[in-house]
Design an enzyme around this catalytic site. Sequence first.
Site, PDB file in Angstrom:
ATOM      1  CE1 TYR A  10      -9.281  -2.941   0.741  1.00 53.76           C
ATOM      2  CE2 TYR A  10      -8.789  -0.825  -0.285  1.00 53.76           C
ATOM      3  CZ  TYR A  10      -8.397  -1.922   0.459  1.00 53.76           C
ATOM      4  OH  TYR A  10      -7.103  -2.005   0.934  1.00 53.76           O
ATOM      5  CG  ASN A  38      -3.495  -2.617   6.900  1.00 54.72           C
ATOM      6  OD1 ASN A  38      -3.373  -2.155   5.774  1.00 54.72           O
ATOM      7  ND2 ASN A  38      -4.479  -3.419   7.241  1.00 54.72           N
ATOM      8  CD  GLU A  94      -8.795  -9.170  -3.341  1.00 53.76           C
ATOM      9  OE1 GLU A  94      -7.614  -9.551  -3.141  1.00 53.76           O
ATOM     10  OE2 GLU A  94      -9.615  -9.017  -2.412  1.00 53.76           O
ATOM     11  CE  LYS A 146      -3.761  -2.291   2.493  1.00 58.94           C
ATOM     12  NZ  LYS A 146      -4.799  -2.108   3.538  1.00 58.94           N
ATOM     13  CG  HIS A 167      -5.413  -6.326   0.130  1.00 61.23           C
ATOM     14  ND1 HIS A 167      -6.564  -6.427   0.883  1.00 61.23           N
ATOM     15  CD2 HIS A 167      -5.578  -7.146  -0.937  1.00 61.23           C
ATOM     16  CE1 HIS A 167      -7.394  -7.270   0.273  1.00 61.23           C
ATOM     17  NE2 HIS A 167      -6.819  -7.719  -0.829  1.00 61.23           N
TER      18      HIS A 167
HETATM   19  P1  CMP Z   1      -7.091  -4.741   3.871  1.00 57.08           P
HETATM   20  O1  CMP Z   1      -6.504  -6.097   4.067  1.00 57.08           O
HETATM   21  O2  CMP Z   1      -6.591  -3.911   2.759  1.00 57.08           O
HETATM   22  O3  CMP Z   1      -8.671  -4.911   3.689  1.00 57.08           O
HETATM   23  C1  CMP Z   1      -9.616  -4.058   4.258  1.00 57.08           C
HETATM   24  C2  CMP Z   1      -8.984  -2.913   4.935  1.00 57.08           C
HETATM   25  O4  CMP Z   1      -9.837  -2.116   5.702  1.00 57.08           O
HETATM   26  C3  CMP Z   1      -7.960  -3.390   5.933  1.00 57.08           C
HETATM   27  O5  CMP Z   1      -6.858  -3.902   5.220  1.00 57.08           O
HETATM   28  C4  CMP Z   1      -7.709  -2.137   6.751  1.00 57.08           C
HETATM   29  O6  CMP Z   1      -6.662  -1.357   6.198  1.00 57.08           O
HETATM   30  C5  CMP Z   1      -9.015  -1.392   6.575  1.00 57.08           C
HETATM   31  N1  CMP Z   1      -9.730  -1.236   7.830  1.00 57.08           N
HETATM   32  C6  CMP Z   1     -10.320  -2.200   8.525  1.00 57.08           C
HETATM   33  N2  CMP Z   1     -10.901  -1.663   9.629  1.00 57.08           N
HETATM   34  C7  CMP Z   1     -10.670  -0.319   9.584  1.00 57.08           C
HETATM   35  C8  CMP Z   1     -11.004   0.759  10.416  1.00 57.08           C
HETATM   36  N3  CMP Z   1     -11.714   0.575  11.535  1.00 57.08           N
HETATM   37  N4  CMP Z   1     -10.594   1.992  10.062  1.00 57.08           N
HETATM   38  C9  CMP Z   1      -9.893   2.174   8.925  1.00 57.08           C
HETATM   39  N5  CMP Z   1      -9.531   1.175   8.098  1.00 57.08           N
HETATM   40  C10 CMP Z   1      -9.916  -0.059   8.427  1.00 57.08           C
END
Ligand code: CMP
Length: 149
Positions: free
Chosen positions: A50, A113, A127, A10, A116
């Site tokens: 998403y 984070n 995806e 990311k 993904h």
């Molecule tokens: P990802 O694996 O990309 O898939 C869904 C994403 O939603 C997850 O990683 C997080 O980055 C994001 N996410 C999940 N919960 C929250 C939250 N409470 N606030 C912001 N982002 C979130």
Amino acid sequence: MHERTLVILKPDCIQRGITGEILSRFEKKGLKFIAMKMIMISKEKAEYHYAEHKDKPFFNELVDFIISSPCVVLVLEAENAIRIARKLAGATKVEEAAPGTIRGDYVIHIASNVVHTSDSPESAEREINNFFSAEELIVYKRDLYSWIG
Ligand code: CMP
């Protein structure tokens, strides 16, 4: 053919200059890289990627973040590639991400984070097709990995 999974490094990963370190974790594990590119993700592709989160309160934040700056998208192949990549990524909940996992070692907030990884074979197929054409998925042999290819 072994299972395939989509991984996205990311914007925070590229901005922090840890792209090589994160790629290296997947590479050293032995997952086969069959496609990889750096892109600016379009809003349309981000919303499709998403889609399952479209009713969540953080949906707009999620989309805005992933389109804010370049990402590296890659396709990894192995037996059980989906579960293996998710293990390497670690738990989504920051406080549950074990040390030694990517999120355990590099992440302090869920919205930023680093990686993904696809969560099921159905998601992986959708995806991967969102970001790669069939011709971009490269078929090749790895001689040192004769047991998995
Ligand atoms: P990802 O694996 O990309 O898939 C869904 C994403 O939603 C997850 O990683 C997080 O980055 C994001 N996410 C999940 N919960 C929250 C939250 N409470 N606030 C912001 N982002 C979130």
